[in-house]
Design a protein around this motif. Structure first.
Motif, PDB file in Angstrom:
ATOM      1  N   VAL B  59     -39.985 -28.342 -29.970  1.00 39.40           N
ATOM      2  CA  VAL B  59     -40.323 -29.294 -30.939  1.00 39.40           C
ATOM      3  C   VAL B  59     -41.557 -30.042 -30.778  1.00 39.40           C
ATOM      4  O   VAL B  59     -42.504 -30.040 -31.690  1.00 39.40           O
ATOM      5  N   GLU B  78     -36.816 -31.476 -39.132  1.00 38.18           N
ATOM      6  CA  GLU B  78     -36.992 -30.331 -38.586  1.00 38.18           C
ATOM      7  C   GLU B  78     -36.409 -30.164 -37.170  1.00 38.18           C
ATOM      8  O   GLU B  78     -35.929 -29.286 -36.729  1.00 38.18           O
ATOM      9  N   TYR B  79     -36.820 -31.497 -36.469  1.00 36.64           N
ATOM     10  CA  TYR B  79     -36.095 -31.557 -35.175  1.00 36.64           C
ATOM     11  C   TYR B  79     -34.664 -31.111 -35.354  1.00 36.64           C
ATOM     12  O   TYR B  79     -34.308 -30.403 -34.237  1.00 36.64           O
ATOM     13  N   ASP B  80     -33.993 -31.735 -36.230  1.00 37.50           N
ATOM     14  CA  ASP B  80     -32.648 -31.488 -36.224  1.00 37.50           C
ATOM     15  C   ASP B  80     -32.334 -30.289 -36.220  1.00 37.50           C
ATOM     16  O   ASP B  80     -31.151 -29.637 -35.953  1.00 37.50           O
ATOM     17  N   ALA B  81     -32.895 -29.456 -37.158  1.00 37.77           N
ATOM     18  CA  ALA B  81     -32.582 -28.107 -37.539  1.00 37.77           C
ATOM     19  C   ALA B  81     -32.548 -27.210 -36.422  1.00 37.77           C
ATOM     20  O   ALA B  81     -32.045 -26.140 -36.144  1.00 37.77           O
ATOM     21  N   VAL B  82     -33.904 -27.404 -35.625  1.00 38.72           N
ATOM     22  CA  VAL B  82     -34.015 -26.856 -34.197  1.00 38.72           C
ATOM     23  C   VAL B  82     -33.051 -27.019 -33.207  1.00 38.72           C
ATOM     24  O   VAL B  82     -32.224 -26.067 -32.835  1.00 38.72           O
TER      25      VAL B  82
END
Lengths: 424, 424
Positions: B59, B78-82
């Motif tokens: 990330v 997006e951090y969370d999705a990854v």
């Protein structure tokens, strides 16, 4: 600014095209170019290459008892939960890289869109895509990055579409969104008249019809997943095959009406490792085909070409028997042999002859529908090189022959030339 | 069979406890044991150790432009999705391993349960857990494996709880499910009276009160995430800290009413790397504390102990000034110094004295609420060893002192003995 709808584009990047951050950036540059051209872009990403294999390996290991060496059966719903994580990672990373480049974007998991699938976990089919939320975000200027290969099943759990399913995700989204085109970025730069490693004069096709692409795909030209081409044909989605690594024009897979100048034959395809099996003097009674191909199918053997002769050529007379010849992939020949020997009493045949030294060569083209001479021209070209034809099979837009594997390259080149396919 | 409700148990396994398939199997054996005892079990798993760091690294790399060396800011959604994908993988693998052992189980992602969180991506708080679907599956005999550290935010996207959040997931689920206990399996086998590496006679506590655990956690005994203990205290969830690798009794963290025989002091905690800062002759006017601690806070310095003396000890007379002493972690001392020097004009002080050779030692115990002599016993024990006390701070259940780092181990052993904490 008025709320005018922009044209939409779907862009799909396979595993090697997003293998690491540098490649993801490289792909994002292509996305930005299309955004700058005025499209609402939907990016579909695969897992970083190698990732899916690692995850599948873990699933297999998890399902295998520590003290046994057999591979266990496993719960496909858990397989899906584990394996779908690969695309989830790439979708987030791609969204971040796009944001970094000044392209507003967000990731979408299959369950968030949602992409609704059938309940067959591990090999699910897309049944519906609800695009309302995505379209609303387009209206806010947010481009979409979608995790390929997955949706949500009727049980509310992640369902994957089977290997290569990201192509299918891309085409289905293009259909649902009414996209102008679906660009498939991959490690080849288009569809060629034949394999350039065998015929260096092979030419990249500017356009190819869906039906031709399907025949080529099933013949081993692994550019696009067969299911994705079927889907594109059904919904008339224009597919462009492009290189991720070079900036070259690709090949458009489209409706034949979009192809002005159509050669009779578009390409020469081949499959090197085939085997021919002949059952000699089979009792020619109703149901014999079922008695032969039933056991093969049950044992997971995929039969390709099938030819049945009334028993004259090998035995010299009509005696109520027939010879049945068919081809299978070389890797399946031993399984086929075992299945046929086990079913020998049931089928009733005199001998099983296996020729595991054959290859298949095919010419494909929608032009041959209205052009009767293709098969004849093919046979003549092969005869001129002294290549013996062992089995012939034809479809509406394809003629395939089995020949000695020894002559495969020669046959490909001869046919490529005979049908005038070489680059200008 | 009647639809009688079984007792419920939550079992949480951290990253090192699920680091590979062998360890996941080892953890699953412990789960099976509790299933065989008659519990409906909910397993909460972290990501395989190392995995989260790898994902976070990607990330950061994604959010950093290729041609710059600064770390960019990134979209926490997006951090969370990854990053959430790490726990997703472990949850599927654990479910598969349990199935393989004959324990019916299924994985649950945060969004599937759902665990509803606040919208603060990357550091979200759990707001509600809808357990109906899980409970229905318990009724079908299906145990649950929950991906820790994550839920779904008000925006319908994956939200993570921040590092160590799997403990919080486990405690929140135990509260929502009314579980009999929440077992936290980790790489230590319980909570000790002090660090056994310093005092080999340290004793594992059979029970410890929530409040004590909170004081110990904030003092650096990193057994449990502070937030998870707060949550357990609030909902009276009985927490058991256990080893994943050895079959030993653990430590129960519980309400003080459950602890019959209570020592006055439960443990001696310490923090080795502290620094003491003194501002000499600060103008003692209203608002001075805010003028000092404002700049520190703005520069990310966490101030721990604070002592204010009317300016007599260093200067010998009352002159309208005061000396302000406080402690920070050694790693923050340069940041603190810079912030105070930058704000010198605003604060107004004569000198800044930094002592970066100090350590903090604390005695903790709910028993000291009703026992006035604890601080005195502590000071006497240190005096007996000739250890000078530099700063003292007290709370209802804790007395902390700063001493020379040189004497840290000696101080810990002296206090451990003075309060009779050694193993029988």
């Amino acid at each position: 600014m008025t709320a005018e709808t922009k044209p939409r584009l779907v862009m799909k990047f396979g595993g090697t095209s997003v293998a690491d951050l540098d490649r993801i950036r490289n792909a994002a540059v292509k996305v930005k170019r299309e955004v700058d051209r005025g499209y609402d872009v939907t990016v579909v990403v695969s897992a970083m290459s190698g990732r899916t294999n690692e995850l599948v390996g873990w699933v297999r290991e998890a399902a295998r008892p520590a003290d046994a060496d057999h591979a266990g059966l496993y719960d496909a719903r858990e397989y899906d939960a584990v394996v779908a994580s690969g695309e989830q990672v790439t979708s987030g990373l791609m969204a971040l890289v796009l944001q970094e480049m000044g392209v507003p974007a967000r990731s979408w998991q299959g369950w968030q869109i949602p992409i609704r699938t059938s309940g067959l976990h591990g090999a699910a089919r897309i049944e519906a895509i609800e695009t309302e939320a995505m379209v609303r975000k387009f209206g806010e200027g947010l481009h979409a990055v979608v995790a390929g290969f997955q949706g949500i099943g009727p049980d509310g759990r992640i369902a994957t579409l089977g290997r290569g399913g990201s192509d299918t995700t891309a085409v289905a989204l293009a259909a649902a969104l009414g996209a102008e085109r679906c660009d498939i970025y991959t490690d080849v730069d288009g569809v060629y008249t034949t394999d350039p490693r065998i015929e260096r004069r092979a030419r990249k096709l500017e356009r190819i019809a869906y039906e031709e692409m399907l025949e080529l795909a099933s013949l081993g030209a692994k550019v696009l997943q067969t299911r994705s081409v079927e889907l594109a044909m059904r919904y008339k989605v224009r597919l462009m095959v492009l290189s991720s690594f070079e900036d070259l024009p690709g090949t458009l897979v489209c409706d034949e009406e979009e192809i002005m100048e159509q050669n009779v034959v578009s390409g020469v395809a081949f499959s090197r490792d085939e085997a021919k099996l002949t059952l000699v003097k089979v009792n020619d009674q109703p149901g014999v085909a079922a008695r032969i191909f039933g056991p093969l199918s049950e044992n997971g053997v995929n039969v390709d070409m099938i030819v049945q002769n009334i028993g004259t050529d090998l035995t010299g007379g009509e005696d109520g028997t027939t010879d049945m010849t068919f081809s299978v992939a070389l890797s399946e020949v031993e399984r086929a042999r075992a299945a046929l020997e086990a079913a020998r009493g049931e089928i009733g045949y005199e001998a099983l002859i296996v020729d595991d030294e054959v290859a298949k060569v095919s010419v494909v083209g929608i032009g041959m529908r209205s052009n009767a001479g293709v098969a004849q021209r093919m046979f003549a070209a092969l005869a001129e090189e002294g290549i013996n034809i062992k089995v012939i099979a034809t479809s509406e837009i394809k003629v395939s022959v089995l020949i000695d594997r020894w002559y495969l390259e020669l046959a490909v080149r001869a046919l490529h030339e005979a049908f005038g396919l070489e680059a200008a």
